[in-house]
Design an enzyme around this catalytic site. Sequence first.
Site, short mmCIF file in Angstrom:
data_model
loop_
_atom_site.label_atom_id
_atom_site.label_comp_id
_atom_site.label_asym_id
_atom_site.label_seq_id
_atom_site.Cartn_x
_atom_site.Cartn_y
_atom_site.Cartn_z
CG ASP A 100 42.19 40.63 34.59
OD1 ASP A 100 43.26 40.74 35.22
OD2 ASP A 100 42.11 40.07 33.48
CG HIS B 278 37.31 38.93 37.16
ND1 HIS B 278 37.42 37.59 36.87
CD2 HIS B 278 37.55 39.58 35.99
CE1 HIS B 278 37.71 37.43 35.58
NE2 HIS B 278 37.80 38.63 35.03
#
Length: 214
Positions: A9, A162
Amino acid sequence: MTMITLSFDNGPDPDVTPQVLDTLRRHDVKATFFVVGDKLRDRRALSERAHAEGHWIGNHTYNHLVPLGLTAERGVAAAEIARTEERIVGLAHERRFFRPFGGGGQLDRRLLNREAFDHLRQGGYTCVLWNVVPEDWAYPSSWVERALKLCFAEEHALLVLHDLPTGAMDNLGRFLLAARDRGAVFTQDFPQSCVLMERGRPALPVETYLTEAA
Ligand SMILES: [Zn+2]
C-alpha cells in the site's frame, strides 16, 4: 497449510517499488499494489512496470490523508476514489480493487462513509480489506517475525506491507524465504473473508465499516 497473499500500500515510490518488484520476481510471487493516486502524477511508469509483470493494481485513495469514514465534506470521498481510478486507467484490475485507508490498519467504522459506499457500489468496485498488519513502517526489521507469527495464525493471510522508504522492504526476501520454509503457499487472490464488496455488491456486513455520520 497457510496461504499468504501479499499487498503493498501507499506507493509507488521511485526507489522502493522497483526494489520490491525485483524481489517478487526473484521469488516468483505475484502481489497487489494499492496505489495513492496523487503519487501517480509522475510515477505512473512504476505502476506500469508492476502491471506488466503480472501484479494487480488497486486504488488506495488520492491523497491518503483522512480515512473516508472521517470525511464529512460532501464530494470528498467520491473524489478520493474517482481521481485515483482516472490515474490507473489501463492498469486497474477488471474487478476494480479499492482498499480504504485504515489509519494504521484499523478495521472499523472509520473506513468508509455513506458517500464512499455508494460510490463503490455504483462503480462496481471490489473493496478489499486485510487481516495481517505487521506494522512494517514501525518495525523495519522485526516486522518479518511479526508477520510470520500473524500469517501462520490464519488459514489465508492477506498481508499489508508498504512500498515506502522505511527500510522495511530490505527484509522482504527474508520474509518470503522464511514463510516458504515453513510451508506457506503464496497466492495472488484475496481471501473471501477480506472482500467487503465484490464488483459493487456487499459480500460482508458493510455496516461494520461504515461511519454513522454523513
Ligand atoms: Zn494506506
